[in-house]
Design a protein around this motif. Structure first.
Motif, PDB file in Angstrom:
ATOM      1  N   SER A 274      36.099  46.886  31.872  1.00  0.00           N
ATOM      2  CA  SER A 274      37.105  45.855  31.621  1.00  0.00           C
ATOM      3  C   SER A 274      37.967  45.614  32.857  1.00  0.00           C
ATOM      4  N   PHE A 275      38.352  46.694  33.520  1.00  0.00           N
ATOM      5  CA  PHE A 275      39.187  46.548  34.711  1.00  0.00           C
ATOM      6  C   PHE A 275      38.428  45.812  35.810  1.00  0.00           C
ATOM      7  N   TYR A 276      37.153  46.115  35.954  1.00  0.00           N
ATOM      8  CA  TYR A 276      36.329  45.411  36.957  1.00  0.00           C
ATOM      9  C   TYR A 276      36.274  43.916  36.658  1.00  0.00           C
ATOM     10  N   LEU A 277      36.091  43.566  35.388  1.00  0.00           N
ATOM     11  CA  LEU A 277      36.029  42.148  35.018  1.00  0.00           C
ATOM     12  C   LEU A 277      37.365  41.451  35.257  1.00  0.00           C
ATOM     13  N   VAL A 278      38.456  42.146  34.935  1.00  0.00           N
ATOM     14  CA  VAL A 278      39.784  41.572  35.168  1.00  0.00           C
ATOM     15  C   VAL A 278      40.006  41.318  36.652  1.00  0.00           C
ATOM     16  N   GLN A 279      39.638  42.284  37.473  1.00  0.00           N
ATOM     17  CA  GLN A 279      39.879  42.185  38.911  1.00  0.00           C
ATOM     18  C   GLN A 279      38.996  41.136  39.589  1.00  0.00           C
ATOM     19  N   ASN A 280      37.797  40.912  39.080  1.00  0.00           N
ATOM     20  CA  ASN A 280      36.830  40.091  39.810  1.00  0.00           C
ATOM     21  C   ASN A 280      36.516  38.741  39.175  1.00  0.00           C
ATOM     22  N   TYR A 281      36.791  38.591  37.882  1.00  0.00           N
ATOM     23  CA  TYR A 281      36.391  37.344  37.225  1.00  0.00           C
ATOM     24  C   TYR A 281      37.543  36.603  36.559  1.00  0.00           C
ATOM     25  N   VAL A 282      38.704  37.219  36.501  1.00  0.00           N
ATOM     26  CA  VAL A 282      39.867  36.557  35.895  1.00  0.00           C
ATOM     27  C   VAL A 282      41.031  36.645  36.862  1.00  0.00           C
ATOM     28  N   GLY A 283      41.522  35.497  37.309  1.00  0.00           N
ATOM     29  CA  GLY A 283      42.646  35.492  38.230  1.00  0.00           C
ATOM     30  C   GLY A 283      43.966  35.691  37.513  1.00  0.00           C
ATOM     31  N   ILE A 284      45.034  35.552  38.254  1.00  0.00           N
ATOM     32  CA  ILE A 284      46.368  35.715  37.686  1.00  0.00           C
ATOM     33  C   ILE A 284      47.002  34.354  37.387  1.00  0.00           C
ATOM     34  N   ALA A 285      46.884  33.450  38.337  1.00  0.00           N
ATOM     35  CA  ALA A 285      47.527  32.143  38.167  1.00  0.00           C
ATOM     36  C   ALA A 285      46.487  31.029  38.232  1.00  0.00           C
ATOM     37  N   ASP A 286      46.841  29.878  37.656  1.00  0.00           N
ATOM     38  CA  ASP A 286      45.989  28.679  37.691  1.00  0.00           C
ATOM     39  C   ASP A 286      44.582  28.969  37.207  1.00  0.00           C
ATOM     40  N   LEU A 287      44.495  29.538  36.027  1.00  0.00           N
ATOM     41  CA  LEU A 287      43.186  29.864  35.469  1.00  0.00           C
ATOM     42  C   LEU A 287      42.454  28.593  35.065  1.00  0.00           C
ATOM     43  N   THR A 288      41.153  28.548  35.364  1.00  0.00           N
ATOM     44  CA  THR A 288      40.323  27.458  34.857  1.00  0.00           C
ATOM     45  C   THR A 288      40.021  27.717  33.386  1.00  0.00           C
ATOM     46  N   ASP A 289      39.461  26.715  32.717  1.00  0.00           N
ATOM     47  CA  ASP A 289      39.135  26.889  31.303  1.00  0.00           C
ATOM     48  C   ASP A 289      38.132  28.020  31.105  1.00  0.00           C
ATOM     49  N   ILE A 290      37.157  28.106  32.004  1.00  0.00           N
ATOM     50  CA  ILE A 290      36.148  29.172  31.881  1.00  0.00           C
ATOM     51  C   ILE A 290      36.789  30.534  32.111  1.00  0.00           C
ATOM     52  N   GLN A 291      37.698  30.633  33.076  1.00  0.00           N
ATOM     53  CA  GLN A 291      38.388  31.906  33.303  1.00  0.00           C
ATOM     54  C   GLN A 291      39.247  32.281  32.099  1.00  0.00           C
ATOM     55  N   ARG A 292      39.882  31.279  31.505  1.00  0.00           N
ATOM     56  CA  ARG A 292      40.666  31.555  30.295  1.00  0.00           C
ATOM     57  C   ARG A 292      39.775  32.063  29.168  1.00  0.00           C
ATOM     58  N   PHE A 293      38.624  31.406  29.018  1.00  0.00           N
ATOM     59  CA  PHE A 293      37.702  31.808  27.954  1.00  0.00           C
ATOM     60  C   PHE A 293      37.164  33.218  28.215  1.00  0.00           C
ATOM     61  N   THR A 294      36.854  33.518  29.475  1.00  0.00           N
ATOM     62  CA  THR A 294      36.404  34.863  29.846  1.00  0.00           C
ATOM     63  C   THR A 294      37.483  35.889  29.532  1.00  0.00           C
ATOM     64  N   PHE A 295      38.702  35.533  29.890  1.00  0.00           N
ATOM     65  CA  PHE A 295      39.834  36.420  29.621  1.00  0.00           C
ATOM     66  C   PHE A 295      39.985  36.683  28.124  1.00  0.00           C
TER      67      PHE A 295
ATOM     68  N   ALA B  97      54.490  47.584  45.791  1.00  0.00           N
ATOM     69  CA  ALA B  97      53.914  46.454  46.524  1.00  0.00           C
ATOM     70  C   ALA B  97      53.214  46.858  47.822  1.00  0.00           C
ATOM     71  N   PRO B  98      53.769  47.788  48.626  1.00  0.00           N
ATOM     72  CA  PRO B  98      53.085  48.163  49.875  1.00  0.00           C
ATOM     73  C   PRO B  98      51.758  48.906  49.635  1.00  0.00           C
ATOM     74  N   TYR B  99      51.539  49.371  48.435  1.00  0.00           N
ATOM     75  CA  TYR B  99      50.333  50.164  48.155  1.00  0.00           C
ATOM     76  C   TYR B  99      49.338  49.378  47.298  1.00  0.00           C
ATOM     77  N   HIS B 100      49.290  48.076  47.540  1.00  0.00           N
ATOM     78  CA  HIS B 100      48.448  47.186  46.737  1.00  0.00           C
ATOM     79  C   HIS B 100      47.003  47.685  46.678  1.00  0.00           C
ATOM     80  N   SER B 101      46.447  47.991  47.851  1.00  0.00           N
ATOM     81  CA  SER B 101      45.047  48.405  47.905  1.00  0.00           C
ATOM     82  C   SER B 101      44.793  49.685  47.145  1.00  0.00           C
ATOM     83  N   LEU B 102      45.690  50.668  47.269  1.00  0.00           N
ATOM     84  CA  LEU B 102      45.537  51.949  46.577  1.00  0.00           C
ATOM     85  C   LEU B 102      45.662  51.760  45.070  1.00  0.00           C
ATOM     86  N   ILE B 103      46.631  50.957  44.650  1.00  0.00           N
ATOM     87  CA  ILE B 103      46.848  50.730  43.219  1.00  0.00           C
ATOM     88  C   ILE B 103      45.629  50.055  42.594  1.00  0.00           C
ATOM     89  N   SER B 104      44.993  49.150  43.340  1.00  0.00           N
ATOM     90  CA  SER B 104      43.820  48.453  42.813  1.00  0.00           C
ATOM     91  C   SER B 104      42.597  49.364  42.726  1.00  0.00           C
TER      92      SER B 104
END
Length: 423
Positions: free
Chosen positions: A77-98, A38-45
């Motif tokens: 794929s990782f770029y799309l996951v990080q920038n266009y698909v969230g983790i929680a409360d996904l909209t329908d479009i985000q779900r479809f993108t995912f 958790a403390p290394y969030h930026s590095l892990i991303s």
């Protein structure tokens, strides 16, 4: 072993079960691992971008085109996951993108199994990159088209998740698991770096899909996959440098490095396939290659803690550490006998005429399939200096003595072992 030959790491079972073991361990310890990192969030991303970029860069000079394509798919794929698909409360479009992403990634990875191995910057590689770009543009246009549409029916009808298992759609998880299992069987069947690369990324992308709702799990999975890709390039470069691709024995360079560090008592046995040129001319180079593979496979069974190398052409070297030449004779005679008694069946060579004298030399049958008995001659010498009676003979002198013993074995009628010390 005289040189760490990566034999274990190159085995099909290791290539399948080691990544599986890592994946299982990740699944079992995901919660504690996420807390630890958790403390290394930026590095892990950022880490997947760094590692996958290194893999893409190295894939070109090391002729690992499939690895480069796989890494490119993963980084996009990782770029799309990080920038266009969230983790929680996904909209329908985000779900479809995912859903589009997690369907397209494993399918594209799996297809690479059946593509030719070409450089990333070759015409084929560029065409495949254009295909990926076309898919991205098509998906973008599709998403633009349905922006104002109600697509929630998809989740309840076809892409409904099972919350107790995962927040990701069950259908997509099943597709990804099936492709991963098929990929594992391909690795077990063909055992190539090409297939191993694809299997690793299918496996960890499936783990990322199952645990998608866990923060940073995608970054961890993609990081592990990228690390294994980099290790794959390193082991592949080791194979190219030290492993003979035809026979899968250690090559001449491996032997030279081993001899630079050897000391004490040792024995060198130089083995040569009898009448190999005649055999090659009679049956063709493809069958000649099969003979060399056969000899290599039988040589791997040599007892006495022997290390086996392909020296060049039809010549092989067997190294025994801690034994004099006389002690090695039983092992070498057993090897010679196994090779001589092995019936090699030659098929489909009617288009190559075989002279009668050659048929006699090889003792072939008159049937549709001809049987060949290969023989080898072996010359043996050890590091014991006759003048000092110490094992301090120079390695070049030991090789010269083994070569001289091999020459005597051939002149003496072939299919024999000649120990120069007691000849």
């Amino acid at each position: 072993m005289p040189l760490f030959s990566f034999a274990l790491f190159r085995s099909a079972s290791f290539r399948v079960f080691f990544p599986l073991l890592l994946a299982v361990q990740l699944c079992l310890s995901s919660e504690s691992l996420l807390i630890l990192l958790a403390p290394y969030h930026s590095l892990i991303s950022t880490f997947p971008y760094i590692m996958l970029s290194i893999v893409i860069f190295l894939s070109q000079p090391f002729n690992q085109g499939a690895t480069g394509l796989v890494a490119l798919l993963m980084v996009v794929s990782f770029y799309l996951v990080q920038n266009y698909v969230g983790i929680a409360d996904l909209t329908d479009i985000q779900r479809f993108t995912f859903c589009l992403l997690v369907f397209a990634l494993p399918v594209n990875l799996f297809v690479i199994h059946f593509l030719p191995e070409k450089r990333l910057l070759s015409r084929f590689g560029i065409n495949y990159i254009l295909l990926i770009l076309f898919q991205l543009i098509w998906c973008w246009l599709l998403l633009e088209q349905i922006t104002n549409e109600n697509v929630s029916w998809l989740w309840s009808a076809y892409l409904k998740p099972i919350p107790a298992l995962s927040s990701s759609p069950l259908l997509l998880i099943i597709i990804s698991i099936i492709l991963t299992l098929i990929s594992a069987f391909i690795v077990l069947f063909r055992n190539s770096n090409f297939d191993h690369t694809i299997f690793i990324n299918l496996l960890f992308s499936t783990i990322a899909l199952i645990f998608f709702d866990s923060p940073q799990i995608s970054a961890i999975c993609f990081s592990l996959a990228a690390t294994l890709l980099l290790l794959g390039i390193i082991t592949s470069s080791h194979e190219l440098a030290f492993i003979d691709q035809l026979t899968e024995l250690q090559g001449r360079r491996a032997l030279e490095i081993e001899m630079q560090h050897i000391n004490g008592l040792y024995t060198i046995a130089m083995l040569d396939v009898d009448h190999f040129k005649l055999f090659n001319d009679s049956y063709g180079h493809r069958t000649g290659d099969e003979v060399l593979r056969l000899v290599a496979q039988i040589m791997k069974q040599t007892e006495g803690n022997a290390s086996v190398f392909r020296y060049g052409g039809e010549e092989f070297i067997i190294l025994f550490k801690g034994k004099n030449s006389n002690q090695c004779l039983p092992y070498l005679n057993d090897l010679r006998s196994k090779i001589a008694n092995y019936d090699l069946v030659i098929r489909d060579h009617h288009d190559r005429p075989i002279l009668d004298k050659d048929v006699k030399n090889y003792g072939l049958d008159d049937g549709e399939h001809k049987t060949v008995n290969i023989t080898v001659s072996i010359g043996v010498a050890d590091s014991i200096n006759d003048k000092t009676n110490q094992h301090d003979l120079d390695t070049d002198d030991v090789f010269k003595a083994a070569d001289k013993a091999l020459y005597r074995a051939k002149n003496g009628g072939r299919n024999r072992v000649t120990n120069l010390r007691f000849a």
